[in-house]
Write a protein that holds these residues in place. Structure first.
Motif, short mmCIF file in Angstrom:
data_model
loop_
_atom_site.label_atom_id
_atom_site.label_comp_id
_atom_site.label_asym_id
_atom_site.label_seq_id
_atom_site.Cartn_x
_atom_site.Cartn_y
_atom_site.Cartn_z
N VAL A 326 37.43 44.80 50.90
CA VAL A 326 38.10 44.11 52.00
C VAL A 326 37.91 42.61 51.77
CG1 VAL A 326 38.17 43.71 54.49
CG2 VAL A 326 37.69 46.01 53.61
N VAL A 327 39.00 41.87 51.81
CA VAL A 327 38.93 40.43 51.59
C VAL A 327 39.39 39.70 52.84
CG1 VAL A 327 39.18 40.60 49.08
CG2 VAL A 327 41.22 40.48 50.52
N GLU A 328 39.42 38.38 52.78
CA GLU A 328 39.70 37.57 53.97
C GLU A 328 41.04 37.89 54.63
OE1 GLU A 328 38.56 36.52 51.17
OE2 GLU A 328 36.76 35.30 51.50
N ASN A 329 42.03 38.21 53.84
CA ASN A 329 43.37 38.39 54.40
C ASN A 329 43.95 39.78 54.15
OD1 ASN A 329 43.58 37.97 51.66
ND2 ASN A 329 45.55 36.90 51.79
N GLY A 330 43.10 40.74 53.76
CA GLY A 330 43.65 42.07 53.54
C GLY A 330 42.70 42.99 52.80
N ILE A 331 43.31 43.94 52.06
CA ILE A 331 42.54 44.98 51.38
C ILE A 331 43.03 45.08 49.93
CG2 ILE A 331 42.19 47.49 51.25
CD1 ILE A 331 42.29 47.55 54.30
N ILE A 332 42.07 45.17 49.03
CA ILE A 332 42.38 45.41 47.62
C ILE A 332 42.09 46.88 47.33
CG2 ILE A 332 41.83 44.85 45.23
CD1 ILE A 332 40.99 42.07 46.17
N THR A 333 43.10 47.60 46.84
CA THR A 333 42.90 49.03 46.55
C THR A 333 42.23 49.20 45.20
OG1 THR A 333 45.01 49.34 45.41
CG2 THR A 333 45.02 49.48 47.83
N LYS A 334 41.84 50.42 44.90
CA LYS A 334 41.17 50.73 43.63
C LYS A 334 42.14 50.68 42.45
CE LYS A 334 37.28 53.30 45.50
NZ LYS A 334 36.52 54.59 45.54
N THR A 335 43.43 50.58 42.73
CA THR A 335 44.41 50.37 41.66
C THR A 335 44.61 48.88 41.37
OG1 THR A 335 46.29 50.33 43.19
CG2 THR A 335 45.61 52.49 42.31
N GLY A 336 43.92 48.03 42.15
CA GLY A 336 44.03 46.59 41.95
C GLY A 336 45.09 45.91 42.80
N GLU A 337 45.79 46.67 43.62
CA GLU A 337 46.85 46.08 44.45
C GLU A 337 46.25 45.38 45.66
OE1 GLU A 337 51.04 47.44 46.63
OE2 GLU A 337 49.57 48.95 46.00
N MET A 338 46.76 44.19 45.95
CA MET A 338 46.33 43.43 47.12
C MET A 338 47.35 43.62 48.24
SD MET A 338 44.73 41.29 49.03
CE MET A 338 45.19 40.27 50.43
N LEU A 339 46.88 44.16 49.38
CA LEU A 339 47.75 44.41 50.52
C LEU A 339 47.32 43.51 51.68
CD1 LEU A 339 47.86 48.32 50.40
CD2 LEU A 339 49.59 46.72 49.54
N PRO A 340 48.18 42.60 52.13
CA PRO A 340 47.82 41.70 53.23
C PRO A 340 47.94 42.39 54.58
CG PRO A 340 50.03 41.22 52.48
CD PRO A 340 49.51 42.30 51.57
N PHE A 341 47.03 42.04 55.50
CA PHE A 341 47.04 42.61 56.85
C PHE A 341 46.65 41.56 57.87
CE2 PHE A 341 46.32 46.39 54.19
CZ PHE A 341 47.36 47.19 54.64
N ASN A 342 47.13 41.77 59.09
CA ASN A 342 46.72 40.93 60.22
C ASN A 342 45.59 41.58 61.01
OD1 ASN A 342 50.10 40.89 60.28
ND2 ASN A 342 49.09 38.90 60.07
N VAL A 343 45.56 42.92 61.01
CA VAL A 343 44.59 43.67 61.80
C VAL A 343 44.07 44.85 60.98
CG1 VAL A 343 44.23 45.03 63.92
CG2 VAL A 343 45.81 43.08 63.94
#
Length: 552
Positions: A326-343
């Motif tokens: 979990v990063v400041e602006n979202g979630i990094i999956t185990k495939t390396g994809e960065m997905l941005p989230f607000n909540v």
């Protein structure tokens, strides 16, 4: 600290928690024992327990509501077959008013510890106001823990960076009333009971984009919320027995199938039916991901009241890649994809294997210490723990039957009343469950569980996920009822109980005399001669019993 003064002759009960179990216990003290000297310690600001705390959208009962209510206080005006959180909490608030429980409740007060004084035969209780931090000390002769097993929300701190996220993040059991999800990207971690209830609700707004991260798929069965018509409500309210018969039918339909033994063929048939239900109700792209590897029943089966159908919505996506960070602006999956989230919403369950407060009994023994020594939460009938006199649990370890939680609480409350009755009347000072019957009971229980589906998967109902099974009850609900119908007094150690022992002996003698009288009269009638009338036989029998009673 503030010390509450109390006459040494007046017994007092402390109930910890003003949820369903605590309120059920309090109502029973008033109505069954006519006992009023009790205090309910509640860390929240209102009654209701889980129904006060869990306010996420769509929060509802899994069990049909006419069974998820007190048998003594049926309510005819439920809107649907399964109650929603606001009306369930309103029901318990109304009962608290009806039975005048509010004067007994210390709100916003958390119990820190309860320690037994064997000389005085009472507990010293230390509680803290959660706002001011002010601590108070009081005493009680009986302590009843109505916290249940699922009291503390579990956060997945094993995921790196959980604390880094800069947007709104919270556990589903701590849903903020002010949160506005409109035009937000929402990550939901977990897809068990809570997640399956609120995802269909929040995704009704097409501007809310939901991504549900699933580590392990779960089994679903259908649980439609069927509305009650005005006619049905009128019949429940005005025609005698209709509502109670409706409840009895719900109980039979819910319990009977699981009280029958299931062989391998029946289990496979159940698995096939649940597989078909899931596949028939989800998009094709998820078919290869949504069927669990573990057998049905190993984890809690989730009631589907709209979750599977919601997966057809364009704003709902399932992600099975796993979370790396979990990063400041979202979630990094185990495939390396960065997905941005607000909540981020954590629908990750509760901590079940730790007892949330300090309780010390005889010789320094503690509840958590007993749990640790036995590989996880352990108790006698889910209610009593060795070396902790006059301390009882409601919905304790291994009380997870397939019945209503309210039914479980009512059975345990009735059992506890029998144990504390002599203490509250002054006929005894304390009762403590012995270690040997506790060990024997739990050995049989764990032996049965070791052959069940509950050991075939990683689960929150097992210590550390893979150890001792501490939540399910392995036998039919009818067995649970039978075990709790009355205490086996030989399994308890009594202190200061001469009056109680004498009263029990006299009760036994009276029962023996009644049985003897009936048998003697029958014998006299059968074996009497023609010269001996029935009246003579009766007179002779009564004379014999009078002499026997006089010698006693």
């Amino acid at each position: 600290m503030i010390i509450f003064n109390m006459s040494e002759l007046q017994r007092r009960v402390a109930i910890i928690g003003a949820g369903i179990s605590g309120l059920t216990q309090a109502i029973a003290l008033k109505t069954k024992l006519d006992f009023h000297n009790f205090t309910i310690f509640e860390k929240g600001s209102e009654v209701g327990g889980v129904w006060r705390a869990n306010k996420y959208p769509g929060c509802s009962s899994d069990v049909e509501i006419h069974w998820y209510s007190l048998s003594t206080d049926l309510y005819p005006y439920w809107n649907k077959s399964h109650g929603l959180q606001p009306e369930i909490q309103a029901y318990w608030i109304e009962l608290s008013r009806k039975y005048n429980l509010y004067p007994h409740i210390a709100f916003n007060t958390k119990v820190l510890s309860a320690e037994w004084d064997d000389t005085k035969q009472q507990y010293t209780i230390v509680a803290e106001d959660i706002f001011s931090g002010k601590r108070t000390t009081s005493v009680a002769h009986v302590v009843i823990s109505a916290l249940g097993l699922l009291e503390a929300p579990k956060m997945p701190y094993e995921i790196p960076g959980v604390g880094k996220f800069q947007g709104a993040s919270f556990h589903s059991a701590q849903w903020p009333g002010s949160i506005d999800l409109q035009n937000k990207r929402v990550a939901v971690i977990g897809n068990a009971s809570s997640g399956a209830q609120f995802i269909p609700c929040v995704s009704e707004d097409p501007s809310v984009e939901v991504v549900n991260f699933i580590r392990t798929p779960t089994w679903f069965n259908t649980r439609p919320h069927i509305p009650y018509s005005d006619t049905a409500k009128w019949m429940f309210a005005n025609i005698p027995l209709v509502m109670r018969l409706h409840r009895a039918w719900i109980v039979f339909r819910s319990v009977a199938p699981f009280d029958l033994p299931m062989g391998d063929k029946a289990l496979q048939k159940q698995r096939d039916a649940m597989t078909r239900y899931i596949l028939d109700n989800i998009p094709d792209r998820y078919h290869s991901h949504m069927i669990p590897d573990h057998p049905p029943g190993c984890k809690r089966t989730v009631a589907d009241s709209g979750f599977l159908k919601s997966l057809y919505r364009s704003n709902v996506t399932l992600n099975f890649d796993g979370i790396a960070e979990v990063v400041e602006n979202g979630i990094i999956t185990k495939t390396g994809e960065m997905l941005p989230f607000n909540v981020i919403v954590y629908a990750t369950g509760f901590i079940g294997e730790r007892y949330p407060m300090h309780v010390r009994g005889l010789n320094g023994a503690t509840v958590q210490g007993y749990y640790d020594a036995h590989g996880g939460p352990t108790a006698y009938l889910g209610a009593a723990i060795p070396d902790t006199p006059n301390f009882y649990l409601i919905n304790g370890p291994n009380t997870g039957t397939r019945a209503s939680a309210v039914f479980i609480a009512e059975m345990q409350v009735a059992y506890i009343l029998r144990l504390i009755g002599p203490v509250l009347t002054g006929s005894a000072s304390s009762f403590t469950i012995k270690a040997t019957p506790t060990d024997v009971y739990n050995a049989k229980l764990q032996e049965e569980l070791s052959r069940s589906v509950h050991v075939r998967c990683y689960s929150w109902t097992r210590a550390n996920g893979t150890g001792k099974v501490f939540y399910p009850f392995p036998w039919p609900t009818t067995v649970w009822w039978w075990m709790l119908r009355r205490p086996n007094w030989d399994h308890y150690m009594a202190v200061g109980a001469k009056k109680w022992v004498w009263a029990r002996r006299m009760k036994a003698v009276k029962k023996f005399l009644k049985c003897s009288a009936v048998l003697m009269l029958l014998w006299s009638y059968i074996s009497g001669s023609a010269q001996r009338t029935w009246w003579q036989a009766t007179t002779a029998t009564c004379g014999y019993l009078s002499k026997f009673a006089f010698r006693l």
